[in-house]
Write an enzyme that holds these catalytic residues in place. Sequence first.
Site, PDB file in Angstrom:
ATOM      1  CE  LYS A  83      -4.262   0.905   2.571  1.00  0.00           C
ATOM      2  NZ  LYS A  83      -4.800   0.814   3.934  1.00  0.00           N
TER       3      LYS A  83
HETATM    4  C1  E4P Z   1      -8.222   1.744   4.054  1.00  0.00           C
HETATM    5  O1  E4P Z   1      -7.427   0.963   3.571  1.00  0.00           O
HETATM    6  C2  E4P Z   1      -8.012   2.472   5.302  1.00  0.00           C
HETATM    7  O2  E4P Z   1      -7.284   1.628   6.171  1.00  0.00           O
HETATM    8  C3  E4P Z   1      -9.272   2.818   6.031  1.00  0.00           C
HETATM    9  O3  E4P Z   1     -10.432   2.443   5.339  1.00  0.00           O
HETATM   10  C4  E4P Z   1      -9.291   4.169   6.647  1.00  0.00           C
HETATM   11  O4  E4P Z   1     -10.525   4.386   7.283  1.00  0.00           O
HETATM   12  P1  E4P Z   1     -10.765   5.492   8.415  1.00  0.00           P
HETATM   13  O5  E4P Z   1     -11.107   6.766   7.725  1.00  0.00           O
HETATM   14  O6  E4P Z   1     -11.931   4.957   9.183  1.00  0.00           O
HETATM   15  O7  E4P Z   1      -9.497   5.579   9.217  1.00  0.00           O
END
Ligand code: E4P
Length: 218
Positions: A83
Amino acid sequence: MKFFLDTAEIKEIRELAASGLVDGITTNPSLVMKSGRQFVDVVREICEIIPGPVSAEVISTEHETMLAEGRKLAKIAGNVVVKVPLTPDGLKTCYKLSQEGTKVNVTLCFSAAQALLAAKSGATYISPFVGRLDDIGTDGMQLIRDIVQIYRAYDNLKTEVLVASVRHPIHVIEAAKMGAHVATLPPSVLKQMFNHPLTDKGLAAFLADWAKTGQKIL
Ligand code: E4P
Protein backbone atom coordinates in the site's frame (compact mmCIF):
# COMPACT_ATOMS: atom_id res chain seq x y z
CA MET A 1 -18.48 -7.60 -4.72
CA LYS A 2 -15.51 -8.51 -2.57
CA PHE A 3 -15.38 -7.70 1.14
CA PHE A 4 -12.07 -6.93 2.80
CA LEU A 5 -11.77 -6.35 6.55
CA ASP A 6 -10.08 -3.10 7.57
CA THR A 7 -8.28 -4.26 10.70
CA ALA A 8 -5.06 -5.67 12.13
CA GLU A 9 -6.87 -7.51 14.96
CA ILE A 10 -6.19 -11.24 14.56
CA LYS A 11 -9.10 -12.31 16.78
CA GLU A 12 -11.65 -10.41 14.69
CA ILE A 13 -10.12 -11.64 11.45
CA ARG A 14 -10.36 -15.27 12.60
CA GLU A 15 -13.94 -14.83 13.85
CA LEU A 16 -15.26 -13.22 10.66
CA ALA A 17 -13.19 -15.34 8.27
CA ALA A 18 -15.04 -18.40 9.60
CA SER A 19 -18.20 -17.05 7.94
CA GLY A 20 -16.56 -17.17 4.50
CA LEU A 21 -17.32 -13.48 4.02
CA VAL A 22 -13.76 -12.15 4.12
CA ASP A 23 -11.99 -11.96 0.76
CA GLY A 24 -8.99 -9.95 1.95
CA ILE A 25 -7.61 -7.55 4.56
CA THR A 26 -6.45 -3.95 4.59
CA THR A 27 -4.22 -2.54 7.30
CA ASN A 28 -2.71 0.89 7.81
CA PRO A 29 -0.17 2.31 10.29
CA SER A 30 -2.94 3.50 12.65
CA LEU A 31 -4.54 0.03 12.73
CA VAL A 32 -1.12 -1.58 13.39
CA MET A 33 -0.56 0.90 16.23
CA LYS A 34 -3.98 -0.04 17.71
CA SER A 35 -3.11 -3.75 17.54
CA GLY A 36 0.02 -3.16 19.64
CA ARG A 37 1.84 -5.80 17.55
CA GLN A 38 5.03 -5.78 15.47
CA PHE A 39 4.04 -4.82 11.92
CA VAL A 40 5.84 -7.62 10.03
CA ASP A 41 4.65 -10.28 12.52
CA VAL A 42 1.03 -9.21 12.30
CA VAL A 43 1.07 -9.06 8.47
CA ARG A 44 2.64 -12.54 8.32
CA GLU A 45 0.01 -13.94 10.68
CA ILE A 46 -2.86 -12.35 8.74
CA CYS A 47 -1.47 -13.81 5.49
CA GLU A 48 -1.49 -17.27 7.07
CA ILE A 49 -5.19 -16.92 7.97
CA ILE A 50 -6.47 -15.16 4.85
CA PRO A 51 -5.42 -16.49 1.44
CA GLY A 52 -6.72 -13.36 -0.33
CA PRO A 53 -4.98 -10.00 -0.73
CA VAL A 54 -3.53 -8.43 2.46
CA SER A 55 -2.56 -4.75 2.17
CA ALA A 56 0.54 -3.63 4.10
CA GLU A 57 1.47 0.04 3.94
CA VAL A 58 4.90 1.61 3.46
CA ILE A 59 5.76 4.38 5.91
CA SER A 60 8.42 6.26 3.98
CA THR A 61 7.46 9.27 1.86
CA GLU A 62 10.44 9.22 -0.49
CA HIS A 63 10.48 6.98 -3.59
CA GLU A 64 13.72 4.99 -3.12
CA THR A 65 12.97 4.15 0.51
CA MET A 66 9.33 3.43 -0.27
CA LEU A 67 10.44 1.05 -2.98
CA ALA A 68 12.80 -0.76 -0.61
CA GLU A 69 10.04 -1.00 2.02
CA GLY A 70 7.56 -2.23 -0.58
CA ARG A 71 9.95 -4.93 -1.79
CA LYS A 72 10.55 -6.04 1.80
CA LEU A 73 6.82 -6.17 2.60
CA ALA A 74 6.09 -8.09 -0.62
CA LYS A 75 8.50 -10.82 0.53
CA ILE A 76 6.49 -11.52 3.70
CA ALA A 77 3.99 -13.65 1.76
CA GLY A 78 2.72 -14.16 -1.78
CA ASN A 79 -0.62 -12.47 -1.00
CA VAL A 80 0.81 -9.18 0.31
CA VAL A 81 -0.38 -6.10 -1.55
CA VAL A 82 1.90 -3.12 -0.99
CA LYS A 83 0.00 0.00 0.00
CA VAL A 84 1.42 3.38 -1.02
CA PRO A 85 0.03 6.89 -0.50
CA LEU A 86 -1.30 8.91 -3.41
CA THR A 87 1.68 11.25 -3.80
CA PRO A 88 4.08 11.69 -6.74
CA ASP A 89 6.63 9.45 -4.97
CA GLY A 90 3.90 6.96 -4.10
CA LEU A 91 2.77 6.66 -7.71
CA LYS A 92 6.35 6.36 -8.95
CA THR A 93 6.75 3.50 -6.48
CA CYS A 94 3.43 2.02 -7.59
CA TYR A 95 4.60 2.04 -11.21
CA LYS A 96 7.93 0.38 -10.38
CA LEU A 97 6.46 -2.27 -8.07
CA SER A 98 3.68 -3.13 -10.51
CA GLN A 99 6.28 -3.49 -13.29
CA GLU A 100 8.04 -5.99 -11.00
CA GLY A 101 4.82 -7.98 -10.62
CA THR A 102 3.90 -6.77 -7.12
CA LYS A 103 0.29 -5.79 -6.50
CA VAL A 104 -0.17 -2.23 -5.23
CA ASN A 105 -3.02 -0.55 -3.37
CA VAL A 106 -2.89 3.24 -3.72
CA THR A 107 -4.37 4.75 -0.59
CA LEU A 108 -5.57 8.16 0.61
CA CYS A 109 -7.44 8.94 -2.62
CA PHE A 110 -9.83 11.88 -2.36
CA SER A 111 -10.46 12.87 -5.99
CA ALA A 112 -11.26 11.33 -9.37
CA ALA A 113 -8.17 13.02 -10.82
CA GLN A 114 -6.00 11.17 -8.28
CA ALA A 115 -7.78 7.89 -9.10
CA LEU A 116 -7.06 8.35 -12.80
CA LEU A 117 -3.35 8.88 -12.08
CA ALA A 118 -3.20 5.78 -9.88
CA ALA A 119 -4.79 3.61 -12.58
CA LYS A 120 -2.32 4.89 -15.16
CA SER A 121 0.52 4.08 -12.73
CA GLY A 122 -0.52 0.42 -12.67
CA ALA A 123 -2.33 0.27 -9.32
CA THR A 124 -4.14 -3.01 -8.64
CA TYR A 125 -6.49 -1.17 -6.25
CA ILE A 126 -7.42 2.45 -5.67
CA SER A 127 -8.68 3.28 -2.17
CA PRO A 128 -11.02 6.29 -2.11
CA PHE A 129 -11.87 7.27 1.50
CA VAL A 130 -15.63 7.92 1.55
CA GLY A 131 -16.10 8.44 5.30
CA ARG A 132 -13.37 11.05 5.57
CA LEU A 133 -14.95 12.99 2.67
CA ASP A 134 -18.35 12.81 4.39
CA ASP A 135 -16.66 14.05 7.59
CA ILE A 136 -15.71 17.33 5.88
CA GLY A 137 -19.21 17.86 4.52
CA THR A 138 -18.72 16.50 1.00
CA ASP A 139 -20.36 13.50 -0.66
CA GLY A 140 -17.95 10.58 -0.39
CA MET A 141 -20.11 8.26 -2.47
CA GLN A 142 -20.12 10.71 -5.39
CA LEU A 143 -16.39 10.07 -5.68
CA ILE A 144 -17.02 6.32 -6.01
CA ARG A 145 -19.64 6.99 -8.70
CA ASP A 146 -17.15 9.16 -10.63
CA ILE A 147 -14.24 6.71 -10.40
CA VAL A 148 -16.36 3.70 -11.41
CA GLN A 149 -17.66 5.67 -14.41
CA ILE A 150 -14.18 6.76 -15.50
CA TYR A 151 -12.57 3.32 -15.13
CA ARG A 152 -15.47 1.67 -17.00
CA ALA A 153 -14.94 4.01 -19.93
CA TYR A 154 -11.46 2.58 -20.66
CA ASP A 155 -10.80 -1.13 -21.15
CA ASN A 156 -7.07 -0.64 -20.51
CA LEU A 157 -7.67 0.62 -16.94
CA LYS A 158 -7.69 -2.57 -14.87
CA THR A 159 -7.53 -0.98 -11.41
CA GLU A 160 -10.20 -2.16 -8.95
CA VAL A 161 -12.15 0.37 -6.91
CA LEU A 162 -11.65 -0.49 -3.22
CA VAL A 163 -14.08 1.60 -1.20
CA ALA A 164 -12.33 2.61 2.03
CA SER A 165 -13.10 4.62 5.17
CA VAL A 166 -16.48 2.89 5.29
CA ARG A 167 -18.58 4.00 8.25
CA HIS A 168 -21.88 2.13 7.92
CA PRO A 169 -23.76 -0.49 5.85
CA ILE A 170 -25.36 2.16 3.62
CA HIS A 171 -21.91 3.01 2.26
CA VAL A 172 -21.51 -0.67 1.34
CA ILE A 173 -24.91 -0.97 -0.33
CA GLU A 174 -24.43 2.24 -2.31
CA ALA A 175 -20.97 1.08 -3.40
CA ALA A 176 -22.39 -2.30 -4.49
CA LYS A 177 -25.14 -0.57 -6.51
CA MET A 178 -22.46 1.49 -8.27
CA GLY A 179 -20.50 -1.65 -9.14
CA ALA A 180 -17.42 -0.95 -7.00
CA HIS A 181 -15.22 -4.05 -6.96
CA VAL A 182 -14.34 -4.14 -3.24
CA ALA A 183 -15.35 -2.53 0.05
CA THR A 184 -13.02 -2.70 3.03
CA LEU A 185 -15.10 -2.80 6.19
CA PRO A 186 -14.30 -2.24 9.83
CA PRO A 187 -15.41 -5.47 11.58
CA SER A 188 -18.18 -3.50 13.33
CA VAL A 189 -19.74 -2.56 9.97
CA LEU A 190 -19.67 -6.14 8.69
CA LYS A 191 -21.37 -7.25 11.92
CA GLN A 192 -24.00 -4.49 11.54
CA MET A 193 -24.87 -5.84 8.09
CA PHE A 194 -26.34 -8.99 9.67
CA ASN A 195 -28.86 -7.03 11.71
CA HIS A 196 -32.56 -6.49 11.07
CA PRO A 197 -35.18 -6.17 13.83
CA LEU A 198 -37.68 -8.23 11.81
CA THR A 199 -35.19 -11.10 11.68
CA ASP A 200 -34.92 -11.04 15.48
CA LYS A 201 -38.69 -10.73 15.91
CA GLY A 202 -39.44 -13.48 13.39
CA LEU A 203 -36.92 -15.86 14.94
CA ALA A 204 -38.29 -15.27 18.44
CA ALA A 205 -41.83 -16.06 17.19
CA PHE A 206 -40.71 -19.24 15.39
CA LEU A 207 -38.85 -20.48 18.46
CA ALA A 208 -41.79 -19.75 20.76
CA ASP A 209 -44.14 -21.73 18.48
CA TRP A 210 -41.62 -24.57 18.17
CA ALA A 211 -41.39 -24.83 21.97
CA LYS A 212 -45.17 -25.34 22.07
CA THR A 213 -44.85 -28.43 19.81
CA GLY A 214 -42.66 -30.16 22.42
CA GLN A 215 -40.54 -31.63 19.61
CA LYS A 216 -36.72 -31.85 19.14
CA ILE A 217 -34.52 -32.15 16.07
CA LEU A 218 -31.48 -33.46 17.93
C1 E4P B 1 -8.22 1.74 4.05
O1 E4P B 1 -7.43 0.96 3.57
C2 E4P B 1 -8.01 2.47 5.30
O2 E4P B 1 -7.28 1.63 6.17
C3 E4P B 1 -9.27 2.82 6.03
O3 E4P B 1 -10.43 2.44 5.34
C4 E4P B 1 -9.29 4.17 6.65
O4 E4P B 1 -10.52 4.39 7.28
P1 E4P B 1 -10.77 5.49 8.41
O5 E4P B 1 -11.11 6.77 7.72
O6 E4P B 1 -11.93 4.96 9.18
O7 E4P B 1 -9.50 5.58 9.22
